[in-house]
Motif scaffolding. Structure first.
Motif, short mmCIF file in Angstrom:
data_model
loop_
_atom_site.label_atom_id
_atom_site.label_comp_id
_atom_site.label_asym_id
_atom_site.label_seq_id
_atom_site.Cartn_x
_atom_site.Cartn_y
_atom_site.Cartn_z
N TYR A 283 0.84 -1.20 0.00
CA TYR A 283 0.00 0.00 0.00
C TYR A 283 0.87 1.25 0.00
O TYR A 283 0.65 2.19 -0.78
CB TYR A 283 -0.91 -0.02 1.23
N LEU A 284 1.88 1.27 0.87
CA LEU A 284 2.79 2.42 0.95
C LEU A 284 3.48 2.63 -0.40
O LEU A 284 3.59 3.77 -0.88
CB LEU A 284 3.85 2.18 2.04
N SER A 285 3.92 1.55 -1.02
CA SER A 285 4.60 1.63 -2.31
C SER A 285 3.71 2.25 -3.39
O SER A 285 4.12 3.16 -4.11
CB SER A 285 5.04 0.23 -2.74
N SER A 286 2.46 1.79 -3.47
CA SER A 286 1.55 2.30 -4.51
C SER A 286 1.20 3.77 -4.26
O SER A 286 1.14 4.58 -5.20
CB SER A 286 0.29 1.45 -4.60
N LEU B 110 2.23 9.79 -5.32
CA LEU B 110 2.75 11.07 -4.81
C LEU B 110 3.92 11.55 -5.65
O LEU B 110 3.99 12.72 -6.04
CB LEU B 110 3.18 10.91 -3.34
N ALA B 111 4.86 10.62 -5.94
CA ALA B 111 6.04 10.96 -6.74
C ALA B 111 5.62 11.45 -8.13
O ALA B 111 6.10 12.48 -8.62
CB ALA B 111 6.96 9.75 -6.85
N ASP B 112 4.69 10.73 -8.76
CA ASP B 112 4.22 11.10 -10.11
C ASP B 112 3.57 12.48 -10.11
O ASP B 112 3.77 13.28 -11.03
CB ASP B 112 3.22 10.07 -10.64
N ASN B 113 2.81 12.78 -9.07
CA ASN B 113 2.13 14.09 -8.97
C ASN B 113 3.11 15.25 -8.92
O ASN B 113 2.78 16.37 -9.31
CB ASN B 113 1.24 14.15 -7.72
N HIS B 114 4.32 15.00 -8.40
CA HIS B 114 5.29 16.08 -8.23
C HIS B 114 6.49 15.93 -9.16
O HIS B 114 7.56 16.49 -8.90
CB HIS B 114 5.75 16.12 -6.77
N ASN B 115 6.30 15.18 -10.24
CA ASN B 115 7.34 14.99 -11.24
C ASN B 115 8.62 14.40 -10.62
O ASN B 115 9.73 14.78 -10.98
CB ASN B 115 7.65 16.31 -11.97
N ARG C 102 10.18 10.44 -8.89
CA ARG C 102 9.91 9.02 -9.13
C ARG C 102 10.28 8.17 -7.92
O ARG C 102 11.23 8.46 -7.20
CB ARG C 102 10.61 8.52 -10.38
N LEU C 103 9.48 7.12 -7.75
CA LEU C 103 9.78 6.12 -6.73
C LEU C 103 10.83 5.19 -7.34
O LEU C 103 10.63 4.66 -8.42
CB LEU C 103 8.51 5.32 -6.39
N LEU C 104 11.98 5.05 -6.65
CA LEU C 104 13.04 4.21 -7.20
C LEU C 104 12.60 2.75 -7.26
O LEU C 104 11.85 2.28 -6.41
CB LEU C 104 14.31 4.33 -6.34
N ASP C 105 13.05 2.08 -8.30
CA ASP C 105 12.68 0.67 -8.52
C ASP C 105 13.67 -0.22 -7.78
O ASP C 105 14.77 -0.48 -8.27
CB ASP C 105 12.70 0.39 -10.03
N THR C 106 13.30 -0.65 -6.58
CA THR C 106 14.19 -1.47 -5.74
C THR C 106 13.48 -2.76 -5.30
O THR C 106 13.19 -2.95 -4.12
CB THR C 106 14.66 -0.67 -4.50
N PRO C 107 13.19 -3.65 -6.27
CA PRO C 107 12.40 -4.85 -5.95
C PRO C 107 13.07 -5.80 -4.96
O PRO C 107 12.39 -6.61 -4.33
CB PRO C 107 12.21 -5.52 -7.31
N HIS C 108 14.40 -5.74 -4.82
CA HIS C 108 15.09 -6.65 -3.90
C HIS C 108 15.04 -6.17 -2.46
O HIS C 108 15.49 -6.88 -1.55
CB HIS C 108 16.55 -6.85 -4.34
N PRO D 114 12.57 -5.51 0.43
CA PRO D 114 11.16 -5.72 0.78
C PRO D 114 10.69 -4.92 2.00
O PRO D 114 9.58 -5.09 2.48
CB PRO D 114 11.13 -7.22 1.11
N ILE D 115 11.56 -4.02 2.50
CA ILE D 115 11.25 -3.30 3.74
C ILE D 115 11.22 -1.79 3.56
O ILE D 115 10.42 -1.09 4.16
CB ILE D 115 12.29 -3.67 4.84
N SER D 116 12.12 -1.27 2.69
CA SER D 116 12.32 0.18 2.61
C SER D 116 12.09 0.69 1.19
O SER D 116 12.30 -0.03 0.21
CB SER D 116 13.76 0.48 3.07
N LEU D 117 11.66 1.94 1.08
CA LEU D 117 11.40 2.58 -0.22
C LEU D 117 12.15 3.91 -0.29
O LEU D 117 12.35 4.57 0.73
CB LEU D 117 9.90 2.84 -0.39
N ALA D 118 12.55 4.29 -1.49
CA ALA D 118 13.23 5.58 -1.69
C ALA D 118 12.59 6.32 -2.86
O ALA D 118 12.19 5.72 -3.85
CB ALA D 118 14.71 5.36 -1.95
N MET D 119 12.51 7.64 -2.71
CA MET D 119 11.89 8.48 -3.73
C MET D 119 12.83 9.65 -4.05
O MET D 119 13.50 10.17 -3.16
CB MET D 119 10.56 9.00 -3.16
N SER D 120 12.91 10.02 -5.31
CA SER D 120 13.78 11.15 -5.69
C SER D 120 13.18 12.47 -5.18
O SER D 120 11.96 12.57 -4.97
CB SER D 120 13.93 11.20 -7.22
N LEU D 121 14.04 13.45 -4.96
CA LEU D 121 13.60 14.81 -4.56
C LEU D 121 14.36 15.86 -5.37
O LEU D 121 14.77 16.89 -4.85
CB LEU D 121 13.85 15.02 -3.05
#
Length: 367
Positions: free
Chosen positions: A310-313, A318-323, A325-331, A333-340
């Protein structure tokens, strides 16, 4: 049976059980006359109640896992906790684990204990090979034990920072296997860093006869991280893996679990701990697991996976709305990173300001 009950117990049952254990300790005997320096004397009734009158701690001066004759209840609590936690580690995915123990230190100091135990086995060794992870406590765990960390830089594959397995092997050849205490790998980490390639590292460690210690700080709650440890042990060598109690079992900070596949080595680590130890972390995790039961813990693991999806989606929207991107890190399974990048381009202080804005809105934990 020494296993976590399938269904959790209610509070009154748990309290009755703890009181039954406490009255087995000599400090709670009616008419007890303790004449030594460590007889379970407590000045404050509030402190005694907070610990359910289990005052003696765990272990003896020579072994944290040893039974203390005048503290039969506390010793039983310690053995039961280790047994129940072992059951949960198997349930979480590392099915061939043979032994574990709860240690009243956080993850970093518990890793130090593992390194100090290996020192006796490898007296010539002075280096620890460490695929880079930007986290102070695991770096300090090696320094505190008196070893020199050899940092292996990761390689960028797509958006992911992954283990440079070839660099690890090249460094072993350059330094000499006998001079290396161990490989110190990591499962749980912040994106875009992803869990180390445990299987490949475990095979290298087996081939060169080098110990392998895994920092699994908050990986016990992740089936992916636990699968990596299970596979690493199956195809190669993993000597011990260490996880935090507070991160994986939602108890106060101050405890960890040291686990492994060789009973005698895990026993050696427990004997390395000097003196007795606080029973608080063992008490906290036993109460928690008795109240949750195996089914309750499995439900939490299931909910965490669902919440991560849910957090990922939502973060991607959110990332798309502000131009961004959510980094693609499929390996990972715990943490997510987004560009700023847009924030950064407009104002050097904007990223720091975003952090402060999140914090003042009571969002903690963002990096």
């Amino acid at each position: 049976k020494g296993k976590c009950p399938e269904d959790g117990w209610d509070e009154s049952t748990i309290e009755l059980f703890l009181h039954e254990l406490a009255i087995m300790d000599s400090n709670n005997f009616l008419g007890n006359c303790g004449v030594g320096e460590r007889e379970g004397r407590v000045a404050s009734a509030l402190v005694a109640r907070r610990h359910y009158r289990l005052i003696h701690g765990i272990g003896r001066s020579g072994d944290i896992s040893a039974v203390q004759p005048k503290a039969a209840g506390s010793s039983l609590l310690n053995k039961l906790t280790n047994s129940v936690v072992l059951d949960i580690i198997k349930l979480a995915g590392v099915r061939t684990v043979t032994k574990c123990f709860v240690v009243p230190m956080a993850t970093g100091m518990s890793l130090t204990l593992c390194f100090l135990t290996l020192r006796h086995k490898r007296p010539k060794a002075k280096y620890i090979l460490w695929p880079r992870i930007d986290q102070k406590s695991c770096f300090k765990s090696m320094i505190t034990a008196g070893f020199e960390p050899v940092v292996i830089e990761n390689v960028l594959e797509g958006d992911e920072l992954r283990t440079d397995v070839e660099a690890v092997e090249a460094k072993i050849k350059a330094l000499g296997a006998e001079n290396i205490l161990c490989v110190h790998s990591t499962t749980s980490c912040f994106a875009p860093r992803v869990p180390d390639r445990l299987e490949e590292l475990a095979v290298i460690c087996a081939n060169y006869d080098i110990p392998h210690i895994v920092n699994n700080a908050y990986g016990l709650q992740s089936s992916k991280c636990m699968h990596l440890i299970q596979q690493g042990a199956r195809v190669g060598r993993i000597d011990a893996f260490v996880q935090s109690l507070d991160k994986n079992f939602m108890v106060p900070v101050g405890g960890a679990i040291i686990a492994g596949f060789n009973e005698s080595f895990i026993q050696e680590i427990s004997k390395m701990y000097p003196g007795r130890a606080s029973a608080s972390p063992s008490l906290d995790v036993l109460i928690t697991l008795l109240s949750l039961g195996a089914s309750g813990y499995k439900q939490l693991l299931k909910e965490r996976k669902e919440m991560f999806c849910y957090l990922s989606s939502e973060l991607k929207k959110l990332a798309d709305n502000h131009n961004e991107r959510l980094l693609d890190t499929p390996h990972n399974p715990i943490s997510l990173a987004m560009s700023l990048k847009n924030l950064d381009e407009n104002n050097d202080a904007a990223v720091t300001q975003l952090g402060s804005m999140l914090f003042t809105r009571q969002v903690s934990g963002a990096r």
